[in-house]
Design a protein around this motif. Structure first.
Motif, short mmCIF file in Angstrom:
data_model
loop_
_atom_site.label_atom_id
_atom_site.label_comp_id
_atom_site.label_asym_id
_atom_site.label_seq_id
_atom_site.Cartn_x
_atom_site.Cartn_y
_atom_site.Cartn_z
N ILE A 240 -2.96 7.77 -3.06
CA ILE A 240 -1.96 6.92 -2.41
C ILE A 240 -2.13 6.97 -0.89
O ILE A 240 -2.10 5.93 -0.21
CB ILE A 240 -0.55 7.36 -2.82
CG1 ILE A 240 -0.30 7.04 -4.30
CG2 ILE A 240 0.51 6.68 -1.95
CD1 ILE A 240 1.00 7.58 -4.85
N LEU A 241 -2.34 8.16 -0.36
CA LEU A 241 -2.54 8.29 1.09
C LEU A 241 -3.80 7.58 1.52
O LEU A 241 -3.82 6.91 2.57
CB LEU A 241 -2.59 9.76 1.48
CG LEU A 241 -2.81 10.05 2.97
CD1 LEU A 241 -1.70 9.43 3.81
CD2 LEU A 241 -2.90 11.55 3.22
N ALA A 242 -4.86 7.69 0.73
CA ALA A 242 -6.12 7.03 1.08
C ALA A 242 -5.94 5.52 1.11
O ALA A 242 -6.47 4.83 2.00
CB ALA A 242 -7.21 7.42 0.08
N ALA A 243 -5.19 4.98 0.16
CA ALA A 243 -4.93 3.54 0.15
C ALA A 243 -4.17 3.11 1.39
O ALA A 243 -4.48 2.10 2.03
CB ALA A 243 -4.16 3.15 -1.11
N ALA A 244 -3.16 3.90 1.78
CA ALA A 244 -2.38 3.57 2.97
C ALA A 244 -3.24 3.65 4.23
O ALA A 244 -3.17 2.77 5.10
CB ALA A 244 -1.19 4.51 3.09
N GLN A 245 -4.05 4.68 4.33
CA GLN A 245 -4.89 4.84 5.51
C GLN A 245 -5.96 3.76 5.60
O GLN A 245 -6.44 3.45 6.69
CB GLN A 245 -5.52 6.23 5.51
CG GLN A 245 -4.51 7.35 5.75
CD GLN A 245 -5.10 8.72 5.64
OE1 GLN A 245 -6.11 8.94 4.96
NE2 GLN A 245 -4.48 9.70 6.29
N ALA A 246 -6.32 3.18 4.44
CA ALA A 246 -7.30 2.10 4.43
C ALA A 246 -6.64 0.74 4.67
O ALA A 246 -7.32 -0.29 4.65
CB ALA A 246 -8.04 2.08 3.10
N GLY A 247 -5.34 0.74 4.89
CA GLY A 247 -4.63 -0.51 5.15
C GLY A 247 -4.13 -1.21 3.90
O GLY A 247 -3.56 -2.30 3.99
N ARG A 248 -4.31 -0.61 2.73
CA ARG A 248 -3.84 -1.22 1.48
C ARG A 248 -2.40 -0.75 1.23
O ARG A 248 -2.10 -0.04 0.27
CB ARG A 248 -4.76 -0.85 0.32
CG ARG A 248 -6.22 -1.24 0.56
CD ARG A 248 -7.05 -1.20 -0.73
NE ARG A 248 -6.93 0.05 -1.45
CZ ARG A 248 -7.66 1.14 -1.21
NH1 ARG A 248 -8.54 1.14 -0.22
NH2 ARG A 248 -7.51 2.23 -1.94
N HIS A 249 -1.51 -1.18 2.12
CA HIS A 249 -0.15 -0.65 2.12
C HIS A 249 0.64 -1.07 0.89
O HIS A 249 1.43 -0.29 0.36
CB HIS A 249 0.56 -1.08 3.40
CG HIS A 249 -0.06 -0.55 4.64
ND1 HIS A 249 -0.10 0.80 4.93
CD2 HIS A 249 -0.71 -1.17 5.66
CE1 HIS A 249 -0.72 0.98 6.10
NE2 HIS A 249 -1.10 -0.19 6.54
N ALA A 250 0.44 -2.31 0.43
CA ALA A 250 1.17 -2.75 -0.76
C ALA A 250 0.75 -1.96 -1.98
O ALA A 250 1.58 -1.60 -2.83
CB ALA A 250 0.94 -4.24 -0.99
N GLU A 251 -0.54 -1.68 -2.09
CA GLU A 251 -1.04 -0.88 -3.22
C GLU A 251 -0.44 0.52 -3.19
O GLU A 251 0.01 1.05 -4.21
CB GLU A 251 -2.56 -0.80 -3.17
CG GLU A 251 -3.18 0.05 -4.26
CD GLU A 251 -4.69 0.14 -4.15
OE1 GLU A 251 -5.27 1.08 -4.74
OE2 GLU A 251 -5.29 -0.73 -3.48
N ALA A 252 -0.42 1.13 -2.01
CA ALA A 252 0.14 2.48 -1.88
C ALA A 252 1.63 2.49 -2.20
O ALA A 252 2.11 3.36 -2.93
CB ALA A 252 -0.11 3.00 -0.46
N ALA A 253 2.36 1.50 -1.67
CA ALA A 253 3.80 1.44 -1.92
C ALA A 253 4.10 1.21 -3.39
O ALA A 253 5.04 1.80 -3.95
CB ALA A 253 4.43 0.34 -1.06
#
Length: 374
Positions: A240-253
């Motif tokens: 989840i953190l990796a997705a957020a750091q990669a800019g995939r905020h909707a996926e992480a949320a």
């Protein structure tokens, strides 16, 4: 309408397909979602599920989000492969900044009560074994939802394959048609049985991309990767953190919301497990540079801990309020800041924290906001 079709006689694990076609009745309709159901109904059930034995369920223009949730929840418990086909329109709840699938009675003012929150869908699919769930969408997004998706993407969390097409609403073109799913149906009716990734490519080529967003999320990884990824399903936080750091905020949320829903079902509202994921969502909103949402979620976490009878000077309670306060100070949307201020003031009065004068600082900025200053 609910239709169940069984194509049995095979000992292999049966698959389930849930077809949802939903859009508001009247002038708020952006897509004629239900027009795709006759085309999909003409497809052999086994094509929809990718299994010899299949159960197919249809929901056409459902009225109530709880009814849709109940049907999704029931199909999510199926042991075999699950395929969801969704035609409809996405709208954004401006208050909570959450995507919703509009239903028959949805209007902009009643969205929170008459539409299906997208994270509900993510939460129900989170309980399934990874890589047993495929979601295929043909969606139109209103202006606010399109901006949200363009900035943050759309996902359903770990282990769910997502294919499809999302197009922005266009008043000039009138009511859209679910052309992508109709193209999928036409390919199947021709007798072809491509894998999902190939089907997506062929359907997308038939309808054209225009200004639409094409989705291919969660396709199976190369050989040797599943074991490594399985080690991450044990602890979802790094992914989840990796997705957020990669800019995939909707996926992480969406992934965090799915885990929160799972903990709510397992441990109940107000449990430390559910509160933990509420706090994860708050921090993800911070990473997505949405201080308003982050502030709101941190306040909800603080209230939940206080409801659990944690003391106002408990470090977790103080930390949640401090973070809510900090995020509130980052809000540049003045009406949004004003709307969140009363709840934050009440929290600060009960949880003054260890920074002397925090309540006074909050009240001074609130006075400046009422005076029209940033």
């Amino acid at each position: 309408m609910l239709v169940v079709v069984i194509n049995g006689g095979d000992t292999a694990e049966p698959g389930t397909a849930l077809l949802i076609a939903a859009a508001p009745v009247g002038k708020g309709r952006l897509i004629d979602a239900s027009s795709v159901l006759p085309a999909l109904a003409a497809v052999p059930p086994s094509a929809l599920t990718g299994t010899p034995a299949a159960t197919v369920i249809e929901l056409a223009d459902p009225l109530d989000p709880q009814t849709v949730l109940t049907r999704i929840r029931a199909t999510a418990t199926a042991e075999g492969p699950l395929s969801l086909y969704i035609a409809g329109q996405l709208q954004l709840d401006r208050r909570q900044r959450l995507l919703h699938l509009a239903l028959a009675r949805t209007t902009p003012t009643t969205m929170r009560y008459t539409a299906l929150p997208w994270h509900w869908l993510a939460g129900e699919l989170a309980i399934r074994r990874p890589d047993t769930t495929t979601v295929v969408v043909d969606l139109v997004a209103d202006a606010q939802a399109w901006q949200h998706i363009a900035a943050q993407g759309l996902a359903l969390g770990h282990g769910v394959r997502l294919y499809g097409r999302i197009a922005p609403a266009s008043p000039r073109r009138g009511t859209a048609a679910p052309a992508y799913l109709k193209a999928c149906a036409a390919i199947w009716r021709s007798g072809a049985r491509p894998d999902r990734a190939t089907l997506h490519e062929q359907a997308a080529a038939r309808v054209g991309a225009d200004d639409a967003l094409l989705l291919t999320i969660g396709t199976p990884p190369p050989a040797g990767v599943p074991a490594a990824r399985a080690a991450v399903a044990a602890d979802p936080h790094p992914a989840i953190l990796a997705a957020a750091q990669a800019g995939r905020h909707a996926e992480a949320a969406a992934a965090a919301a799915a885990w929160e829903q799972q903990e709510l079902r397992t441990h109940g509202p107000g449990s430390v497990q559910a509160i933990h994921w509420l706090e994860v969502r708050a921090d993800l909103a911070r990473l997505a540079r949405d201080p308003g949402l982050s502030c709101e979620l941190w306040m909800a976490a603080a209230e939940a801990r206080l409801t659990r009878r944690q003391a106002p000077d408990d470090p977790d309670v103080e930390g949640a309020v401090d973070r809510a306060h900090h995020q509130w100070e980052q809000i540049r949307d003045l009406p949004r800041a004003r709307s969140l201020a009363p709840a934050l003031v009440r929290l600060r009065q009960g949880v003054p924290g260890r920074q002397r004068g925090a309540l006074q600082v909050l009240q001074r900025r609130l006075e400046s906001l009422h005076a029209g200053q940033a």
